[in-house]
Design an enzyme around this catalytic site. Structure first.
Site, PDB file in Angstrom:
ATOM      1  N   ARG A 233     -11.726   0.380  15.103  1.00 39.50           N
ATOM      2  CA  ARG A 233     -11.372   1.111  13.760  1.00 39.50           C
ATOM      3  C   ARG A 233     -12.309   0.392  12.688  1.00 39.50           C
ATOM      4  NH1 ARG A 233      -5.473   1.912  10.985  1.00 39.50           N
ATOM      5  NH2 ARG A 233      -6.228  -0.331  10.383  1.00 39.50           N
TER       6      ARG A 233
ATOM      7  N   MET B  61      10.770  24.652   2.005  1.00 44.16           N
ATOM      8  CA  MET B  61      10.165  23.776   1.158  1.00 44.16           C
ATOM      9  C   MET B  61      10.934  22.966   0.138  1.00 44.16           C
ATOM     10  SD  MET B  61       6.975  24.773  -1.487  1.00 44.16           S
ATOM     11  CE  MET B  61       5.908  25.575  -0.214  1.00 44.16           C
TER      12      MET B  61
ATOM     13  N   LYS C 250       0.762  -1.184   0.104  1.00 39.34           N
ATOM     14  CA  LYS C 250      -0.064   0.013  -0.015  1.00 39.34           C
ATOM     15  C   LYS C 250       0.766   1.103   0.018  1.00 39.34           C
ATOM     16  CE  LYS C 250      -0.074  -0.084   5.175  1.00 39.34           C
ATOM     17  NZ  LYS C 250      -1.235  -0.349   6.186  1.00 39.34           N
TER      18      LYS C 250
ATOM     19  N   TYR D 142      15.121  30.574   6.897  1.00 33.56           N
ATOM     20  CA  TYR D 142      13.777  31.353   7.328  1.00 33.56           C
ATOM     21  C   TYR D 142      13.924  31.616   9.094  1.00 33.56           C
ATOM     22  CZ  TYR D 142      11.422  30.813   3.044  1.00 33.56           C
ATOM     23  OH  TYR D 142      10.814  30.800   1.684  1.00 33.56           O
TER      24      TYR D 142
HETATM   25  C1  LIG Z   1      -0.670  -1.636   6.939  1.00 34.91           C
HETATM   26  C2  LIG Z   1      -1.103  -2.669   7.215  1.00 34.91           C
HETATM   27  C3  LIG Z   1      -0.362  -3.995   7.382  1.00 34.91           C
HETATM   28  C4  LIG Z   1       0.915  -4.197   7.387  1.00 34.91           C
HETATM   29  O1  LIG Z   1       1.705  -3.330   8.708  1.00 34.91           O
HETATM   30  P1  LIG Z   1       3.219  -3.200   8.805  1.00 34.91           P
HETATM   31  O2  LIG Z   1       3.286  -2.827  10.175  1.00 34.91           O
HETATM   32  O3  LIG Z   1       3.882  -2.468   7.754  1.00 34.91           O
HETATM   33  O4  LIG Z   1       3.665  -4.687   8.650  1.00 34.91           O
HETATM   34  C5  LIG Z   1      -1.078  -5.229   7.858  1.00 34.91           C
HETATM   35  N1  LIG Z   1      -2.396  -5.244   7.885  1.00 34.91           N
HETATM   36  C6  LIG Z   1      -3.342  -4.102   7.790  1.00 34.91           C
HETATM   37  C7  LIG Z   1      -4.589  -4.349   8.009  1.00 34.91           C
HETATM   38  C8  LIG Z   1      -2.576  -2.868   7.538  1.00 34.91           C
HETATM   39  O5  LIG Z   1      -3.220  -1.818   7.308  1.00 34.91           O
END
Ligand SMILES: *Cc1c(COP(=O)(O)O)cnc(C)c1O
Length: 403
Positions: A163, A344, A65, A296
């Site tokens: 969540r 920046m 991701k 800055y």
């Molecule tokens: C991001 C995520 C992972 C991976 O987590 P890491 O700590 O980067 O290994 C696994 N399961 C879910 C549901 C996630 O959102």
């Protein structure tokens, strides 16, 4: 390949060598101001470390991701697929579509929910959604009926993180699954809120809740092929009871395992190393008299005559603004302090100890040079954030080179 040296001496050569790595330069000999070098071999090595630790009876679905934590989802996925990954996990539909369009045919799990309007893309691109509500099971089922084919999904249980995930009674969950025969429950999963914190009972509690529910579903004949609970931390610290038969490593694939908190925490069993080195070019070097304000807000004043170097990267590239007057880079194998505010597009360092440093050279923001190294965890600690955020913060304009 020492690309910065190549570029300085032979811009033409650099262009040719970059094209070998599928890097496009919009301008004929545009220099890299800031770039990351991602080691395919290290991504593969980290994957193998996870693969070996969990053993042959646990599937490994690496998490790519957020553009593979900014390592580049397409390239990283290709490496992982060639290493035999059992599937890939992304956060959203668009990330899944990008992988499909680059020819990845392995199962892709979309973990961070989707909008009703995105359901057709899920089907069209054969993406497997994680479903987080009983209504969505029914909607997925209607879609499967209308397409006349079983559509797989994973169901996420909110086992106590508060969540995403279903939080209904086992009876209701079982009924919803049973009523949706065209949709195919392929996996049952949950996610931990505090797995690094060994002073907390939360992880044990979540695991117990999850396993109790899985047991109750099994008693009604619902036995999905996969059960999975673990991201990097429960993998690395061998919380084997939470592995199920599939694990979801993200951070570990990129070479990181966060430290634990609390007593009696085991040591990490994963031998992984960062796969990404982040560099920036030196735009200017000059010597300023004592008392000169730097950057800055004049947050820094040269305490003596001082050689400074201005780097071609700033917070728009992902250098945390909080590193102003606080962080370090590696220049010529030595730590050089960041002085003044991070701007920046520019960052200034104290180059007093780097006499050979000159325009066109590169310095390391993250990486290892001889004895010296700075990783995302160290940068995060200095900046008051987390390593995940440092990696994901490396912005899109930072070029990626695969080595
Ligand atoms: C991001 C995520 C992972 C991976 O987590 P890491 O700590 O980067 O290994 C696994 N399961 C879910 C549901 C996630 O959102």
């Amino acid at each position: 390949m020492d690309s910065e040296v190549l570029f300085r001496l032979f811009p033409e050569n650099l262009r040719n060598s970059l094209s070998r790595y599928n890097i496009e330069l919009d301008m004929p000999s545009a220099p890299h101001r800031s770039w990351v070098e991602v080691s395919r071999a290290q991504i593969a090595g980290n994957y193998r470390a996870v693969r070996q630790l969990v053993g042959p009876h646990v599937a490994v679905m690496p998490v790519v991701k957020a553009d593979a934590y900014r390592h580049g989802a397409v390239e990283v996925s290709r490496v992982l697929v060639s290493e035999g990954a059992d599937g890939l996990a992304v956060s959203n539909v668009e990330e899944g579509v990008i992988l499909r369009q680059s020819g990845i045919t392995q199962p892709i799990l979309v973990m961070a929910d989707f909008l009703p309007s995105e359901r057709p893309e899920l089907v069209h691109y054969s993406l497997t959604p994680v479903i987080h509500s009983l209504d969505d099971i029914a909607a997925w089922n209607r879609l499967a009926e209308s397409h006349g084919k079983p559509l797989p999904y994973h169901l996420k249980i909110d086992s106590g993180m508060g969540r995403l995930g279903v939080w209904d009674s086992p009876t209701k969950i079982a009924a919803a699954i049973a009523a949706s025969k065209a949709a195919h429950l392929e996996g049952l999963m949950t996610h931990f809120a505090s797995s690094a914190d060994y002073s907390s009972e939360q992880t044990d509690q979540q695991a117990a809740n999850f396993h109790a529910l899985a047991q109750q579903l099994a008693e009604t004949g619902i036995k999905p092929r996969f059960t999975h609970l673990s991201s990097t931390i429960p993998i690395a610290y061998q919380r084997t009871a939470a592995w199920g038969n599939l694990v979801r490593p993200g951070h570990a694939i990129y070479g990181y395992v966060s430290p634990t908190r609390g007593e009696h925490a085991p040591a990490s069993s994963l031998d992984v190393h960062p796969a990404l080195t982040w560099k920036a070019a030196v735009l200017a070097v000059k010597t300023l008299p004592a008392g000169t304000p730097i950057g800055y807000g004049a947050m820094y004043r040269a305490p003596r005559e001082m050689r400074i170097a201005v780097l071609a990267a700033g917070y728009a590239d992902g250098i945390p603004h909080r590193l102003g007057n606080r962080g370090y880079v590696i220049a010529q194998g030595k730590l050089a302090p960041i002085i003044g505010a991070v701007s920046m597009d520019l960052t200034t360092i104290d180059a007093t100890d780097c006499l050979g440093l000159s325009v066109g050279d590169s310095v390391m923001l993250l990486g290892q040079d001889g004895e010296m190294s700075i990783d995302a965890q160290q940068m995060a600690r200095t900046a008051g954030t987390i390593s995940y955020s440092v990696l994901c913060g490396i912005s899109a304009r930072v070029r990626r080179v695969y080595v």
